[in-house]
Design an enzyme around this catalytic site. Structure first.
Site, PDB file in Angstrom:
ATOM      1  N   ASN A   9       1.066  -1.107   0.219  1.00  0.00           N
ATOM      2  CA  ASN A   9       0.179   0.083  -0.072  1.00  0.00           C
ATOM      3  C   ASN A   9       0.953   1.277   0.005  1.00  0.00           C
ATOM      4  O   ASN A   9       1.595   1.562   1.127  1.00  0.00           O
ATOM      5  CB  ASN A   9      -1.042   0.142   1.000  1.00  0.00           C
ATOM      6  N   LYS A  11       0.081   4.145  -0.198  1.00  0.00           N
ATOM      7  CA  LYS A  11      -0.710   5.337   0.447  1.00  0.00           C
ATOM      8  C   LYS A  11      -0.343   6.558  -0.660  1.00  0.00           C
ATOM      9  O   LYS A  11      -0.221   6.605  -1.809  1.00  0.00           O
ATOM     10  CB  LYS A  11       0.035   5.616   1.855  1.00  0.00           C
ATOM     11  N   HIS A  98      -9.404   0.773   4.969  1.00  0.00           N
ATOM     12  CA  HIS A  98      -8.277   0.873   5.722  1.00  0.00           C
ATOM     13  C   HIS A  98      -8.545   2.140   6.868  1.00  0.00           C
ATOM     14  O   HIS A  98      -9.273   2.865   6.767  1.00  0.00           O
ATOM     15  CB  HIS A  98      -6.993   1.562   4.522  1.00  0.00           C
ATOM     16  N   GLU A 100      -6.915   4.435   7.914  1.00  0.00           N
ATOM     17  CA  GLU A 100      -6.700   5.936   7.524  1.00  0.00           C
ATOM     18  C   GLU A 100      -8.038   6.470   6.870  1.00  0.00           C
ATOM     19  O   GLU A 100      -8.467   7.583   7.042  1.00  0.00           O
ATOM     20  CB  GLU A 100      -5.500   5.949   6.643  1.00  0.00           C
ATOM     21  N   GLU A 170      -4.920  -5.069  10.395  1.00  0.00           N
ATOM     22  CA  GLU A 170      -4.096  -4.216  10.591  1.00  0.00           C
ATOM     23  C   GLU A 170      -4.323  -3.452  12.136  1.00  0.00           C
ATOM     24  O   GLU A 170      -5.036  -2.688  11.947  1.00  0.00           O
ATOM     25  CB  GLU A 170      -3.809  -3.069   9.364  1.00  0.00           C
ATOM     26  N   GLY A 176       2.577   2.150  10.736  1.00  0.00           N
ATOM     27  CA  GLY A 176       3.542   3.298  10.816  1.00  0.00           C
ATOM     28  C   GLY A 176       4.452   3.695  11.947  1.00  0.00           C
ATOM     29  O   GLY A 176       4.938   4.736  12.072  1.00  0.00           O
ATOM     30  N   SER A 216       3.815  -2.303  10.425  1.00  0.00           N
ATOM     31  CA  SER A 216       5.224  -2.106  10.486  1.00  0.00           C
ATOM     32  C   SER A 216       5.664  -3.605  10.278  1.00  0.00           C
ATOM     33  O   SER A 216       6.672  -4.008  10.760  1.00  0.00           O
ATOM     34  CB  SER A 216       5.376  -1.828  11.915  1.00  0.00           C
TER      35      SER A 216
HETATM   36  P1  13P Z   1       3.267   0.551   7.697  1.00  0.00           P
HETATM   37  O1  13P Z   1       3.716  -0.967   7.147  1.00  0.00           O
HETATM   38  O2  13P Z   1       3.913   1.520   7.468  1.00  0.00           O
HETATM   39  O3  13P Z   1       3.273   0.177   9.264  1.00  0.00           O
HETATM   40  O4  13P Z   1       1.752   0.538   7.200  1.00  0.00           O
HETATM   41  C1  13P Z   1       0.879  -0.741   7.074  1.00  0.00           C
HETATM   42  C2  13P Z   1      -0.439  -0.335   6.490  1.00  0.00           C
HETATM   43  O5  13P Z   1      -1.081   0.725   6.978  1.00  0.00           O
HETATM   44  C3  13P Z   1      -0.462  -0.884   5.083  1.00  0.00           C
HETATM   45  O6  13P Z   1      -1.883  -0.727   4.590  1.00  0.00           O
END
Ligand code: 13P
Length: 253
Positions: A9, A11, A98, A100, A170, A176, A216
């Site tokens: 992803n 983003k 997601h 976010e 997740e 992150g 992560s």
């Molecule tokens: P990170 O791997 O940067 O923690 O992000 C995970 C994520 O949100 C993938 O959709």
């Protein structure tokens, strides 16, 4: 056997030139290094999906995904893209729900149910994200909370339709932050969700459902996470922005 999947992803990262370069690097490495039974997916910003999709041509185990789609097919929704648009552009996957999107765009379980329907009606495979906040984890109610996200957004589907969905667990506190869930924490949730799915659709459907871990996940910890019985791959954020790290993860089964 469940499908093994590693999805990146991206983003809101990469310019046009950077996106094309990363896709080309990933494509070359998937061809040379990744076993054919591992499906690798790149989810770039929507602006670059068509360009990135070109890099996947002729590589059976490399695909492109959108990061979201709107639940309506068309209309006055400035800035949005719809499932029929993605299908018409040859996009096979779409990430939905997601954390976010849930946090910054107020996506609810009910709205996500409509997005899942839109995706499936257009033969897109939803990668449905779920996961709890740190507060919920510390409060102890996290298993039931995440199961409820599945119930409210997916359990209206027929068994056949549910069989098209990929799930990504997740935990928000791991995204992150560098705070990966331990393999025991990931396995506990994945096994719980599989049991929850079995309760609704039966064991065969549950056993066929790919459940990915995200948060992560990186080139160092992927192998331990993917060794868990109910972890079928990963949804990768930061580490998917470097081809070498991303491919190391895809080779970690
Ligand atoms: P990170 O791997 O940067 O923690 O992000 C995970 C994520 O949100 C993938 O959709």
């Amino acid at each position: 056997m469940r499908k093994k999947i590693v999805a990146g992803n991206w983003k809101m990262n990469k310019t046009a030139a950077e996106a094309v370069a990363l896709a080309a690097e990933v494509a070359a490495l998937v061809k040379s290094d990744v076993p054919s039974n591992v499906q690798v997916i790149m989810a770039p910003p929507s602006l670059f999906i068509s360009e990135v999709n070109k890099a996947t041509e002729g590589i059976a185990n490399l695909s492109v995904s959108a990061q979201t789609c709107h639940e309506k097919a068309s209309g006055a929704y400035t800035g949005e893209i719809s499932a029929p648009m993605l299908a018409s552009a040859g996009v096979p996957y779409v990430i939905l729900g997601h954390s976010e999107r849930r946090q910054y765009f107020q996506e609810s379980n009910a709205q996500l149910a409509a997005k899942v329907d839109a995706a499936l009606e257009n033969k897109l495979t939803p990668i449905f994200c779920c996961g709890e906040s740190l507060e919920l984890r510390e409060g102890g109610e996290f298993l039931a909370f995440v199961a409820q996200q599945l119930t409210e957004s997916l359990f209206h589907l027929s068994a056949e339709a549910f069989g098209q969905v990929v799930i990504a667990y997740e935990p928000i506190w791991a995204i992150g932050t560098g705070l990966t869930a331990s393999s025991a924490q990931a396995q506990e949730m994945h096994a719980y969700l599989r049991q929850h799915i079995a309760g609704k659709y039966g064991q065969a459907v549950a056993d066929a459902c790919s459940i990915l871990y995200g948060g992560s996940c990186n080139a160092q910890n992927a192998a331990e996470l993917f060794a868990c019985a109910d972890v079928d791959g990963g949804l990768i954020g930061g580490a998917s922005l470097k081809a070498g790290d991303f491919i190391t993860i895809a080779k970690s089964f």
